[in-house]
Motif scaffolding. Structure first.
Motif, short mmCIF file in Angstrom:
data_model
loop_
_atom_site.label_atom_id
_atom_site.label_comp_id
_atom_site.label_asym_id
_atom_site.label_seq_id
_atom_site.Cartn_x
_atom_site.Cartn_y
_atom_site.Cartn_z
N PRO A 130 40.04 28.33 29.37
CA PRO A 130 38.99 29.33 29.22
C PRO A 130 39.33 30.67 29.90
O PRO A 130 39.00 31.73 29.37
N SER A 131 40.01 30.62 31.04
CA SER A 131 40.34 31.87 31.73
C SER A 131 41.52 32.61 31.09
O SER A 131 41.83 33.72 31.48
N ARG A 132 42.14 31.99 30.11
CA ARG A 132 43.27 32.62 29.42
C ARG A 132 42.91 33.02 28.00
O ARG A 132 43.79 33.26 27.17
N THR A 133 41.63 33.07 27.69
CA THR A 133 41.16 33.55 26.39
C THR A 133 40.15 34.66 26.64
O THR A 133 39.13 34.44 27.29
N LEU A 134 40.47 35.83 26.13
CA LEU A 134 39.64 37.00 26.39
C LEU A 134 39.25 37.68 25.08
O LEU A 134 40.12 38.06 24.30
N CYS A 135 37.97 37.83 24.89
CA CYS A 135 37.43 38.42 23.67
C CYS A 135 36.96 39.85 23.96
O CYS A 135 36.28 40.10 24.95
N GLY A 136 37.34 40.79 23.09
CA GLY A 136 36.88 42.17 23.24
C GLY A 136 37.57 42.92 24.36
O GLY A 136 37.01 43.84 24.95
N GLU A 167 50.47 46.03 30.16
CA GLU A 167 50.28 46.23 31.59
C GLU A 167 49.06 45.44 32.10
O GLU A 167 49.15 44.73 33.11
N LYS A 168 47.95 45.55 31.40
CA LYS A 168 46.73 44.85 31.82
C LYS A 168 46.89 43.33 31.70
O LYS A 168 46.41 42.58 32.55
N THR A 169 47.58 42.88 30.66
CA THR A 169 47.84 41.46 30.49
C THR A 169 48.73 40.96 31.62
O THR A 169 48.50 39.87 32.17
N SER A 170 49.72 41.73 31.99
CA SER A 170 50.62 41.36 33.10
C SER A 170 49.85 41.23 34.40
O SER A 170 50.10 40.30 35.19
N GLN A 171 48.92 42.13 34.63
CA GLN A 171 48.09 42.05 35.84
C GLN A 171 47.25 40.78 35.84
O GLN A 171 47.14 40.09 36.85
N LEU A 172 46.67 40.46 34.70
CA LEU A 172 45.86 39.26 34.56
C LEU A 172 46.70 38.01 34.83
O LEU A 172 46.29 37.11 35.56
N ILE A 173 47.88 37.96 34.24
CA ILE A 173 48.77 36.81 34.43
C ILE A 173 49.12 36.65 35.91
O ILE A 173 49.08 35.55 36.46
N ALA A 174 49.46 37.75 36.57
CA ALA A 174 49.82 37.70 37.99
C ALA A 174 48.64 37.27 38.86
O ALA A 174 48.81 36.50 39.81
N GLU A 175 47.45 37.74 38.53
CA GLU A 175 46.25 37.36 39.30
C GLU A 175 45.99 35.85 39.21
O GLU A 175 45.58 35.23 40.18
N GLN A 176 46.25 35.27 38.06
CA GLN A 176 45.96 33.85 37.84
C GLN A 176 47.13 32.93 38.20
O GLN A 176 46.97 31.72 38.22
N ASN A 177 48.30 33.53 38.47
CA ASN A 177 49.49 32.74 38.77
C ASN A 177 50.19 33.37 39.98
O ASN A 177 51.06 34.23 39.81
N PRO A 178 49.83 32.92 41.18
CA PRO A 178 50.31 33.55 42.41
C PRO A 178 51.83 33.70 42.55
O PRO A 178 52.30 34.58 43.24
N GLY A 179 52.63 32.88 41.88
CA GLY A 179 54.08 33.00 41.98
C GLY A 179 54.67 34.13 41.16
O GLY A 179 55.87 34.41 41.24
N LEU A 180 53.84 34.79 40.36
CA LEU A 180 54.33 35.86 39.49
C LEU A 180 53.79 37.21 39.93
O LEU A 180 52.62 37.33 40.30
#
Length: 151
Positions: free
Chosen positions: A9-15, A26-39
């Motif tokens: 659910p936290s990896r599906t974003l609508c709108g 860039e925004k997707t990369s930030q989201l991925i890093a926020e949810q995956n501390p090793g990145l």
């Protein structure tokens, strides 16, 4: 691997607010890093942008599948995003993109990477799938629709 197996659910974003291809990556990369501390966001962004420089991941019909392999990535990660407004993604058919599936995999996961890309391309080639995803109005509905496709 089916993309439904990579989503949560936290990896599906609508709108999602896009603006431009670079800004979405860039925004997707930030989201991925926020949810995956090793990145690190910069590392993810560099990987995705580097792949885009080789050729657009806009596969047509309003869909893009930006992807990369990263050394610090431990598990395959998928993010499904619908944009609030379509953006130019230099797609092969010239159409703007509003459905984005981002895939980040461990550097050594070459086979998994290619299999998942093939699975995603096949799934998004179906008009009924694209239509169902575009007709969602919130994150939960988007996750439910994509999850139900795997059943």
């Amino acid at each position: 691997m089916l993309i439904q197996e990579l989503l949560t659910p936290s990896r599906t974003l609508c709108g999602f607010e896009g603006g431009s291809k670079k800004r979405v990556l860039e925004k997707t990369s930030q989201l991925i890093a926020e949810q995956n501390p090793g990145l690190e966001a910069d590392t993810v962004f560099s990987g995705l942008l580097g792949r885009e420089r080789l050729g657009s991941t806009g596969i047509g019909d309003g869909v893009a599948i930006p992807h990369c392999r990263l050394q610090d990535c431990q598990n395959a990660l998928g993010y499904l995003i619908t944009l609030d407004s379509p953006i130019d993604f230099d797609s092969i058919d010239g159409k703007p993109v509003d459905l984005i599936f981002t895939l980040v995999v461990p550097e050594e996961a070459c086979d998994e990477h290619l299999q998942t890309l093939a699975s995603a391309a096949e799934l998004f080639s179906q008009e009924s799938v694209r239509s169902a995803l575009r007709n969602t109005s919130d994150d939960a509905a988007l996750y439910t629709v994509i999850s139900d496709l795997g059943k």
